[in-house]
Write a protein that holds these residues in place. Structure first.
Motif, PDB file in Angstrom:
ATOM      1  N   LEU A 426       1.006  -1.205  -0.061  1.00 43.07           N
ATOM      2  CA  LEU A 426       0.125   0.029  -0.119  1.00 43.07           C
ATOM      3  C   LEU A 426       0.723   1.219  -0.125  1.00 43.07           C
ATOM      4  O   LEU A 426       1.918   1.171   0.533  1.00 43.07           O
ATOM      5  CB  LEU A 426      -0.963  -0.055   1.482  1.00 43.07           C
ATOM      6  N   ALA A 427       0.379   2.152  -0.448  1.00 47.08           N
ATOM      7  CA  ALA A 427       0.994   3.660  -0.589  1.00 47.08           C
ATOM      8  C   ALA A 427       0.541   4.288   0.630  1.00 47.08           C
ATOM      9  O   ALA A 427      -0.209   3.944   1.267  1.00 47.08           O
ATOM     10  CB  ALA A 427       0.770   4.268  -1.938  1.00 47.08           C
ATOM     11  N   ALA A 428       1.110   5.596   0.606  1.00 44.60           N
ATOM     12  CA  ALA A 428       0.942   6.532   1.803  1.00 44.60           C
ATOM     13  C   ALA A 428      -0.635   6.820   1.672  1.00 44.60           C
ATOM     14  O   ALA A 428      -1.099   7.109   2.756  1.00 44.60           O
ATOM     15  CB  ALA A 428       1.643   7.748   1.677  1.00 44.60           C
ATOM     16  N   ASP A 429      -1.263   7.004   0.590  1.00 44.73           N
ATOM     17  CA  ASP A 429      -2.791   7.208   0.735  1.00 44.73           C
ATOM     18  C   ASP A 429      -3.710   6.292   0.850  1.00 44.73           C
ATOM     19  O   ASP A 429      -4.907   6.067   1.042  1.00 44.73           O
ATOM     20  CB  ASP A 429      -3.078   7.818  -0.703  1.00 44.73           C
ATOM     21  N   GLY A 430      -2.989   4.814   1.238  1.00 44.69           N
ATOM     22  CA  GLY A 430      -3.795   3.806   1.660  1.00 44.69           C
ATOM     23  C   GLY A 430      -4.267   2.916   0.548  1.00 44.69           C
ATOM     24  O   GLY A 430      -5.134   1.681   0.782  1.00 44.69           O
ATOM     25  N   LEU A 500      -4.620  11.074 -15.633  1.00 43.30           N
ATOM     26  CA  LEU A 500      -5.637  11.859 -14.605  1.00 43.30           C
ATOM     27  C   LEU A 500      -5.137  12.017 -13.316  1.00 43.30           C
ATOM     28  O   LEU A 500      -4.581  10.957 -13.063  1.00 43.30           O
ATOM     29  CB  LEU A 500      -6.985  10.972 -14.709  1.00 43.30           C
ATOM     30  N   VAL A 501      -5.122  12.797 -12.863  1.00 40.63           N
ATOM     31  CA  VAL A 501      -4.856  13.105 -11.263  1.00 40.63           C
ATOM     32  C   VAL A 501      -6.120  13.273 -10.297  1.00 40.63           C
ATOM     33  O   VAL A 501      -7.400  13.855 -10.757  1.00 40.63           O
ATOM     34  CB  VAL A 501      -3.710  14.267 -11.207  1.00 40.63           C
ATOM     35  N   ASP A 502      -6.220  12.623  -9.233  1.00 38.39           N
ATOM     36  CA  ASP A 502      -7.122  12.556  -8.327  1.00 38.39           C
ATOM     37  C   ASP A 502      -6.653  12.910  -6.872  1.00 38.39           C
ATOM     38  O   ASP A 502      -5.811  11.840  -6.447  1.00 38.39           O
ATOM     39  CB  ASP A 502      -7.844  11.255  -8.497  1.00 38.39           C
ATOM     40  N   PRO A 503      -7.110  13.829  -6.296  1.00 37.66           N
ATOM     41  CA  PRO A 503      -6.844  14.214  -4.965  1.00 37.66           C
ATOM     42  C   PRO A 503      -7.283  12.960  -4.012  1.00 37.66           C
ATOM     43  O   PRO A 503      -8.357  12.659  -4.076  1.00 37.66           O
ATOM     44  CB  PRO A 503      -7.378  15.376  -4.607  1.00 37.66           C
ATOM     45  N   ILE A 504      -6.496  12.676  -2.886  1.00 39.20           N
ATOM     46  CA  ILE A 504      -7.166  11.527  -1.993  1.00 39.20           C
ATOM     47  C   ILE A 504      -6.684  11.833  -0.692  1.00 39.20           C
ATOM     48  O   ILE A 504      -5.898  12.720  -0.333  1.00 39.20           O
ATOM     49  CB  ILE A 504      -6.183  10.353  -2.223  1.00 39.20           C
ATOM     50  N   ASP A 508      -4.277  15.775   0.400  1.00 38.44           N
ATOM     51  CA  ASP A 508      -3.051  15.499   1.177  1.00 38.44           C
ATOM     52  C   ASP A 508      -2.264  14.632   0.136  1.00 38.44           C
ATOM     53  O   ASP A 508      -0.911  14.724   0.189  1.00 38.44           O
ATOM     54  CB  ASP A 508      -3.159  14.690   2.405  1.00 38.44           C
ATOM     55  N   SER A 509      -2.888  13.693  -0.479  1.00 40.54           N
ATOM     56  CA  SER A 509      -2.290  12.861  -1.421  1.00 40.54           C
ATOM     57  C   SER A 509      -2.759  12.989  -2.864  1.00 40.54           C
ATOM     58  O   SER A 509      -3.835  13.247  -3.316  1.00 40.54           O
ATOM     59  CB  SER A 509      -2.144  11.310  -0.925  1.00 40.54           C
ATOM     60  N   ILE A 510      -1.799  12.818  -3.920  1.00 43.60           N
ATOM     61  CA  ILE A 510      -2.448  12.928  -5.108  1.00 43.60           C
ATOM     62  C   ILE A 510      -2.281  11.318  -5.779  1.00 43.60           C
ATOM     63  O   ILE A 510      -1.172  10.727  -5.939  1.00 43.60           O
ATOM     64  CB  ILE A 510      -1.535  13.663  -6.234  1.00 43.60           C
ATOM     65  N   PRO A 549       0.590   6.137  -7.042  1.00 42.46           N
ATOM     66  CA  PRO A 549       0.775   7.766  -6.474  1.00 42.46           C
ATOM     67  C   PRO A 549       1.292   8.611  -7.617  1.00 42.46           C
ATOM     68  O   PRO A 549       2.241   7.973  -8.525  1.00 42.46           O
ATOM     69  CB  PRO A 549       1.559   7.488  -5.304  1.00 42.46           C
ATOM     70  N   ALA A 550       0.800   9.739  -7.549  1.00 42.84           N
ATOM     71  CA  ALA A 550       1.380  10.626  -8.643  1.00 42.84           C
ATOM     72  C   ALA A 550       2.800  10.925  -8.339  1.00 42.84           C
ATOM     73  O   ALA A 550       3.435  11.272  -7.060  1.00 42.84           O
ATOM     74  CB  ALA A 550       0.561  11.938  -8.397  1.00 42.84           C
TER      75      ALA A 550
END
Length: 551
Positions: A426-430, A500-504, A508-510, A549-550
């Protein structure tokens, strides 16, 4: 002295008592039913004295009383079990004719072998006559027991023979193609269907009809725009051959809920497709024949022969010439790729796999050498997808899993695993550090939406593009595009990957999502038995979404 009456015979004795079905023939119930059958078929039908629906049902009711006893007489039944089998046989054939057009055609052909080709119309409402079999049993079986009356054997044999002959003739004539004679010539039974074809000539003609195959699925509104082109010959089944006497009508029916079609041809008859809406042309009764001067209704088309052959008259709203040429398509409507996403059935699923080698071939498919950590064996698997679909490096651990959901024929996910624990990294955004979703045969475009986070997805058909016809697999399709929230313009199959980029988590995370649209076609005709992708109408989409993650 008290006397004791004889006990009544028990049920077993009654069942064992021999019967003779011919004893029921010269009785009032059977003769009355036979008389009704004859009068109805040869006087009432076509006379206009009673509605066609009623005269059709009267024959069915009377026939359910006449036919079982007649059959039992012909096979010389002598037990109740054989008599019951005769009743069941009559009811089964009658039900099969009313419920199955192929069975009715088969029965008609079988009768033709005995010199009695029948014109049969399947009508499930005729099954209302089946309870008359019980009436036949209840009323006539008691007449079949030993006759206590003193009758002449010769008279009884003569009566039975005469009535059997009349009953057999009446039963055959009920559905025979020449159905009887009136003072002015032949008349024919009413026919039941959505449309009729009329032989508008003074001589017999031969036609053959190929009904739409039962498995073919139609978008009625789309096909109605050009039925002659959009319904290729392969969409129709085996031909049923008909010989139509002068001025007679042939009914057309179909199995579709909203619309149906038939392909009609014959010697000297221009091949024609009949396509109709069941709402505009509901099932109805039509006269068995139409004479000159009667006029043609909106549900009738006619064949007129001259020295040059036949020509069609009337029915312009549902009659279409067979068209085999395709209109020219603008370049924007041409398919950019015939490739589809696919993977082999031996792909190891739901287990940690070490990626030993990853090669992308010229055929657009990956060859993957995999080491199974559970079985400690190596294997080779294949996955066909764009080169960007597997951003994994050799030596990494991955996991394949298939997801089952509505509106997607096949859905494969690939995720990076921790080599020590075998669980998804898992990344930092879960969310997964690296996840790939491959969709094949998606009919519900919204299934793609949640993979793209906050970006909405809408299908945009290309009405400027003509439907292309795949005759081999009877599939009509045209391209469609995707409108994606936050993306200018539309995305089509074969276009470059859309990032595409999506705020999570409140920004805080992209999260970066990469969409590659591989296949996007809208369908108007489908043969589910051979088509690729989704087996239904509407949209058929293949796509790849890579999520990470971006940077």
């Amino acid at each position: 002295m008290l006397s004791r009456s004889n006990p009544a015979p028990d049920a077993a004795a009654q069942l064992a008592e021999p019967i003779a079905p011919e004893r029921a023939l010269p009785t009032l119930p059977w003769i009355a039913s036979l008389a009704l059958l004859v009068v109805n078929d040869h006087i009432l039908k076509g006379s206009g004295l009673l509605p066609g629906v009623l005269t059709g049902k009267l024959s069915d009711f009377a026939g359910m009383i006449v036919a079982p006893v007649l059959l039992a007489t012909l096979v010389r039944a002598r037990s109740r079990s054989t008599l019951m089998a005769c009743h069941v046989a009559v009811g089964s054939v009658f039900a099969g004719i009313q419920l199955s057009v192929p069975f009715a055609n088969l029965w008609s052909s079988a009768m033709g072998l005995f010199g009695h080709p029948w014109t049969i119309t399947s009508d499930p409402t005729d099954l209302i006559a089946l309870p008359m079999l019980a009436v036949s049993w209840h009323v006539l079986v008691p007449k079949m027991r030993a006759d206590a009356a003193a009758r002449s054997v010769e008279f009884r044999q003569l009566a039975v023979g005469s009535l059997s002959a009349v009953g057999l003739w009446a039963s055959v004539a009920t559905s025979d193609i020449d159905a009887g004679i009136d003072p002015d010539g032949q008349w024919y039974e009413d026919v039941y269907g959505n449309l009729v074809i009329n032989n508008a000539n003074d001589h017999d003609i031969a036609v053959f009809v190929r009904p739409l195959r039962a498995e073919i699925v139609l978008d009625c509104e789309a096909v109605a725009s050009d039925p002659g082109r959009l319904l290729p010959t392969q969409a129709f089944g085996e031909a049923v051959h008909w010989t139509l006497p002068a001025r007679t009508n042939l009914a057309m029916t179909g199995a579709g809920w909203d619309c149906s079609a038939a392909w009609v041809g014959g010697e000297g008859v221009p091949p024609t497709i009949l396509f109709w809406s069941n709402v505009e042309h509901p099932l109805a009764w039509f006269p068995g024949q139409t004479f000159e001067g009667d006029g043609r209704g909106p549900d009738e088309t006619a064949l007129v022969f001259d020295s040059q052959g036949a020509s069609w008259v009337g029915g312009e709203s549902f009659r279409f010439a067979v068209e085999t040429t395709s209109p020219e398509q603008p370049e924007s409507c041409e398919s950019t790729s015939d490739e589809r996403i696919d993977w082999d059935a031996s792909m190891p699923l739901e287990r940690p796999l070490e990626l030993l080698a990853l090669d992308y071939g010229p055929d657009g498919c990956f060859e993957l050498e995999l080491a199974d950590a559970w079985t400690e064996t190596n294997s080779t698997s294949y996955l066909c997808a764009p080169e960007s679909a597997l951003p994994f490096a050799t030596g990494e651990f991955i996991e394949f899993s298939e997801v089952a959901t509505g509106g997607v024929q096949r859905w494969l996910t690939v995720q990076r695993l921790d080599p020590m624990t075998g669980v998804v990294v898992l990344a930092a955004d879960g969310e997964p550090e690296l996840r790939v979703d491959l969709l094949r045969g998606t009919s519900v475009v919204e299934n793609l939406g949640w993979m793209l986070g906050s970006h909405s997805v809408t299908a945009i058909p290309r009405p400027s593009c003509e439907w292309s016809v795949d005759e081999a697999c009877v599939t009509n399709q045209r391209p469609f595009d995707l409108a994606i929230g936050g993306v200018e313009g539309t995305v089509g199959a074969g276009d470059p990957t859309v990032v595409l980029v999506d705020p999570i988590g409140g920004g805080d995370s992209i999260r970066q999502r990469e969409l590659t649209l591989v296949h996007a076609q809208e369908r108007a005709v489908v043969d589910p038995t051979c088509v690729e992708g989704t087996t239904g109408l509407g949209f058929d989409l293949d796509a790849v979404v890579v999520s990470r993650p971006a940077p």
